[in-house]
Design a protein around this motif. Structure first.
Motif, PDB file in Angstrom:
ATOM      1  N   MET A   1     -50.076 -14.766  35.461  1.00 16.12           N
ATOM      2  CA  MET A   1     -49.838 -13.598  36.320  1.00 16.12           C
ATOM      3  C   MET A   1     -49.583 -14.053  37.754  1.00 16.12           C
ATOM      4  SD  MET A   1     -52.229 -10.241  36.726  1.00 16.12           S
ATOM      5  CE  MET A   1     -52.140  -9.898  34.976  1.00 16.12           C
ATOM      6  N   SER A   2     -48.549 -13.492  38.388  1.00 12.87           N
ATOM      7  CA  SER A   2     -48.183 -13.950  39.727  1.00 12.87           C
ATOM      8  C   SER A   2     -49.208 -13.498  40.763  1.00 12.87           C
ATOM      9  CB  SER A   2     -46.800 -13.430  40.114  1.00 12.87           C
ATOM     10  OG  SER A   2     -46.892 -12.105  40.583  1.00 12.87           O
ATOM     11  N   GLU A   3     -49.227 -14.239  41.885  1.00 11.65           N
ATOM     12  CA  GLU A   3     -50.134 -13.905  42.996  1.00 11.65           C
ATOM     13  C   GLU A   3     -49.819 -12.508  43.537  1.00 11.65           C
ATOM     14  OE1 GLU A   3     -52.618 -15.985  44.776  1.00 11.65           O
ATOM     15  OE2 GLU A   3     -52.603 -16.780  42.748  1.00 11.65           O
ATOM     16  N   GLY A   4     -48.526 -12.145  43.549  1.00  6.56           N
ATOM     17  CA  GLY A   4     -48.131 -10.830  44.045  1.00  6.56           C
ATOM     18  C   GLY A   4     -48.731  -9.702  43.226  1.00  6.56           C
ATOM     19  N   ILE A   5     -48.732  -9.868  41.892  1.00  2.00           N
ATOM     20  CA  ILE A   5     -49.299  -8.837  41.011  1.00  2.00           C
ATOM     21  C   ILE A   5     -50.806  -8.732  41.233  1.00  2.00           C
ATOM     22  CG2 ILE A   5     -49.743  -8.179  38.598  1.00  2.00           C
ATOM     23  CD1 ILE A   5     -47.016  -9.411  37.905  1.00  2.00           C
ATOM     24  N   LEU A   6     -51.463  -9.873  41.429  1.00  2.00           N
ATOM     25  CA  LEU A   6     -52.912  -9.854  41.655  1.00  2.00           C
ATOM     26  C   LEU A   6     -53.279  -9.033  42.889  1.00  2.00           C
ATOM     27  CD1 LEU A   6     -53.866 -13.559  40.794  1.00  2.00           C
ATOM     28  CD2 LEU A   6     -54.448 -11.503  39.490  1.00  2.00           C
ATOM     29  N   LEU A   7     -52.433  -9.081  43.929  1.00  2.00           N
ATOM     30  CA  LEU A   7     -52.695  -8.287  45.128  1.00  2.00           C
ATOM     31  C   LEU A   7     -52.565  -6.786  44.854  1.00  2.00           C
ATOM     32  CD1 LEU A   7     -51.027 -10.034  48.222  1.00  2.00           C
ATOM     33  CD2 LEU A   7     -53.447  -9.767  47.737  1.00  2.00           C
ATOM     34  N   LEU A   8     -51.701  -6.440  43.915  1.00  2.00           N
ATOM     35  CA  LEU A   8     -51.533  -5.019  43.576  1.00  2.00           C
ATOM     36  C   LEU A   8     -52.732  -4.483  42.806  1.00  2.00           C
ATOM     37  CD1 LEU A   8     -47.778  -4.943  42.391  1.00  2.00           C
ATOM     38  CD2 LEU A   8     -48.691  -4.130  44.575  1.00  2.00           C
ATOM     39  N   GLN A   9     -53.452  -5.373  42.125  1.00  2.00           N
ATOM     40  CA  GLN A   9     -54.592  -4.946  41.310  1.00  2.00           C
ATOM     41  C   GLN A   9     -55.833  -4.795  42.188  1.00  2.00           C
ATOM     42  OE1 GLN A   9     -54.581  -8.008  38.270  1.00  2.00           O
ATOM     43  NE2 GLN A   9     -53.448  -6.672  36.883  1.00  2.00           N
ATOM     44  N   GLN A  10     -56.132  -3.581  42.537  1.00  2.00           N
ATOM     45  CA  GLN A  10     -57.289  -3.271  43.379  1.00  2.00           C
ATOM     46  C   GLN A  10     -58.173  -2.276  42.650  1.00  2.00           C
ATOM     47  OE1 GLN A  10     -57.872  -4.757  46.295  1.00  2.00           O
ATOM     48  NE2 GLN A  10     -55.897  -5.817  46.468  1.00  2.00           N
ATOM     49  N   GLU A  11     -59.466  -2.353  42.924  1.00  2.00           N
ATOM     50  CA  GLU A  11     -60.379  -1.404  42.269  1.00  2.00           C
ATOM     51  C   GLU A  11     -60.003   0.026  42.658  1.00  2.00           C
ATOM     52  OE1 GLU A  11     -65.073  -0.202  42.183  1.00  2.00           O
ATOM     53  OE2 GLU A  11     -64.524  -2.184  42.946  1.00  2.00           O
ATOM     54  N   LYS A  12     -59.748   0.237  43.975  1.00  2.00           N
ATOM     55  CA  LYS A  12     -59.359   1.561  44.468  1.00  2.00           C
ATOM     56  C   LYS A  12     -58.109   1.429  45.305  1.00  2.00           C
ATOM     57  CE  LYS A  12     -63.856   3.855  45.074  1.00  2.00           C
ATOM     58  NZ  LYS A  12     -64.757   4.451  46.075  1.00  2.00           N
ATOM     59  N   TRP A  13     -57.213   2.371  45.166  1.00  2.00           N
ATOM     60  CA  TRP A  13     -56.083   2.517  46.088  1.00  2.00           C
ATOM     61  C   TRP A  13     -56.214   3.878  46.756  1.00  2.00           C
ATOM     62  CZ3 TRP A  13     -52.969  -0.714  48.336  1.00  2.00           C
ATOM     63  CH2 TRP A  13     -52.542  -1.892  47.698  1.00  2.00           C
ATOM     64  N   ARG A  14     -56.254   3.874  48.057  1.00  2.00           N
ATOM     65  CA  ARG A  14     -56.205   5.111  48.848  1.00  2.00           C
ATOM     66  C   ARG A  14     -54.729   5.391  49.143  1.00  2.00           C
ATOM     67  NH1 ARG A  14     -58.035   5.088  55.198  1.00  2.00           N
ATOM     68  NH2 ARG A  14     -58.103   7.334  55.567  1.00  2.00           N
ATOM     69  N   LEU A  15     -54.289   6.620  48.964  1.00  2.00           N
ATOM     70  CA  LEU A  15     -52.878   6.958  49.175  1.00  2.00           C
ATOM     71  C   LEU A  15     -52.740   7.981  50.300  1.00  2.00           C
ATOM     72  CD1 LEU A  15     -49.855   6.897  48.279  1.00  2.00           C
ATOM     73  CD2 LEU A  15     -50.415   8.799  46.741  1.00  2.00           C
ATOM     74  N   ILE A  16     -51.935   7.626  51.292  1.00  2.00           N
ATOM     75  CA  ILE A  16     -51.588   8.564  52.361  1.00  2.00           C
ATOM     76  C   ILE A  16     -50.108   8.887  52.189  1.00  2.00           C
ATOM     77  CG2 ILE A  16     -51.397   8.891  54.858  1.00  2.00           C
ATOM     78  CD1 ILE A  16     -53.873   7.142  55.174  1.00  2.00           C
ATOM     79  N   ASP A  17     -49.837  10.107  51.750  1.00  2.00           N
ATOM     80  CA  ASP A  17     -48.477  10.509  51.402  1.00  2.00           C
ATOM     81  C   ASP A  17     -47.866  11.338  52.527  1.00  2.00           C
ATOM     82  OD1 ASP A  17     -46.116  11.355  50.306  1.00  2.00           O
ATOM     83  OD2 ASP A  17     -47.009  12.395  48.594  1.00  2.00           O
ATOM     84  N   GLN A  18     -46.916  10.736  53.235  1.00  2.00           N
ATOM     85  CA  GLN A  18     -46.180  11.440  54.296  1.00  2.00           C
ATOM     86  C   GLN A  18     -44.683  11.408  53.982  1.00  2.00           C
ATOM     87  OE1 GLN A  18     -48.196   8.928  57.310  1.00  2.00           O
ATOM     88  NE2 GLN A  18     -48.823  10.831  58.285  1.00  2.00           N
TER      89      GLN A  18
END
Length: 276
Positions: A1-18
Motif C-alpha cells: 500500500m502506498s504512503e499516499g493511501i496510508l495518509l488518507l486512512q484516518q480514524e476520523k475525517w472532519r468535513l467542512i463543505d463550502q
C-alpha cells in the motif's frame, strides 16, 4: 500500500463543505480558513480535516506574479473580464477559480516523523484516482508544459491537465490543496491566463520564469471523461472515498478557538493584499 493511501486512512475525517456556490464567499477567506485548520489540526484541537470550496470568478495569483513588470495592465485586463483577483499566501503562479472549479483541501497533522512533501502530494493524487476509478482512464501526475501554474504534480488525462496540487505548512499542520476543473472549458481558462501574462509581461525581461501558456494542453474533467459532471457529483465521490477510508466522517464548521484564529489569519491575508 502506498504512503499516499496510508495518509488518507484516518480514524476520523472532519468535513467542512463550502462547495455550494456563494457569490459573497471571498477567496481571501478560504486561504485564511486553511491556515486556521492547519493550526487546529497541528495542535490536536481538531482531527484531520477535509474541506471543499468553490468561489466566484477569481484569479488567484502567486507571490511571484506580483513581480511582473506591467502587473497593473494585467490586473486591469482581469477586471475588464469581470474577474476578481487575490494574492495567496503560498507559492505557485496564477490559477483560475470559478463556479466550475472545485477546490479540495486535506489538512493533516505532522506527527513526530513528519509528512514528506511528496507523500503529501501522493495522498491527493491517490484520492483523485479513487474518486474516478470507475472511468477507464489513467490519471497521471507529471508536469504539463504549457499549462498555467505548472508543477511536477499536475494531474492530467491523455496529456491534458485538469488539476494542480499545492501544499501549505503551518504550526505542525499540513494542508494539501487541489483545484479540479470539473466543468466548462479548460482551454478558455488557460487563454485568460495567457492574455494576463501577455499584458503583465509586455515582452519585458523578468527575474522569474513565467509559463508560456498553451491553452490546448488544458481541459476540464467533463471534457476529458465525456460526461457532464457537476460539482455535486464530484463532492459525492469525494465523500464516498473519505467514508471508505475512515471509521467516521462528520460534517462540521469552524468553532471555538478556531473562530479567533481565523480572524487573525484573515486580517493577515487582507493586509498582504492591501500592500500588493
Amino acid at each position: 500500500m502506498s504512503e499516499g493511501i496510508l495518509l488518507l486512512q484516518q480514524e476520523k475525517w472532519r468535513l467542512i463543505d463550502q462547495s455550494s456556490f456563494n457569490p459573497h464567499f471571498h477567496a481571501l477567506q478560504s486561504f485564511a480558513i486553511d491556515d486556521t485548520l492547519c493550526m487546529s489540526v497541528g495542535r490536536g484541537y481538531s482531527p484531520p480535516t477535509a474541506r471543499a470550496w468553490v468561489h466566484p470568478r477569481t484569479i488567484v495569483l502567486g507571490i511571484q506574479d506580483t513581480k511582473l513588470p506591467e502587473l497593473q495592465a494585467g490586473l486591469a485586463f482581469l477586471a475588464e473580464e469581470n474577474y476578481d483577483y487575490i494574492v495567496r499566501n503560498s507559492g505557485g503562479l496564477a490559477v483560475v477559480l470559478d463556479d466550475g472549479v472545485l477546490n479540495l483541501s486535506l489538512i493533516l497533522p505532522e506527527k513526530e516523523k513528519g509528512i514528506d512533501i511528496n507523500r503529501g502530494y501522493d495522498s491527493m493524487w491517490e484520492l483523485i484516482r479513487f474518486m474516478f476509478q470507475d472511468f477507464p482512464v489513467e490519471i497521471e501526475a507529471r508536469e504539463i508544459v504549457g499549462s498555467y501554474c505548472p508543477g511536477s504534480y499536475d494531474l492530467s488525462i491523455g496529456g491534458k491537465k485538469f488539476a494542480g496540487i499545492s501544499q501549505r505548512r503551518i504550526r505542525k499542520g499540513v494542508a494539501v490543496q487541489i483545484y479540479l476543473c470539473v466543468t466548462g472549458s479548460g482551454r478558455q481558462r488557460a487563454e485568460l491566463i495567457r492574455q494576463f501574462y501577455k499584458r503583465a509581461k509586455n515582452d519585458q525581461p523578468t527575474k522569474f520564469i513565467f509559463p508560456e501558456v498553451r491553452p490546448e494542453v488544458m481541459a476540464s474533467l467533463s471534457e476529458l471523461l465525456g460526461v457532464q459532471l457537476t460539482i455535486q457529483d464530484v463532492m459525492l465521490r469525494f465523500m464516498n472515498v473519505l467514508q471508505k477510508m475512515s471509521t467516521e466522517l462528520f460534517a462540521d464548521q469552524l468553532q471555538g478557538d478556531e473562530l479567533e484564529w481565523f480572524q487573525a489569519y484573515y486580517e493577515r491575508m487582507v493586509e498582504r493584499n492591501r500592500k500588493i
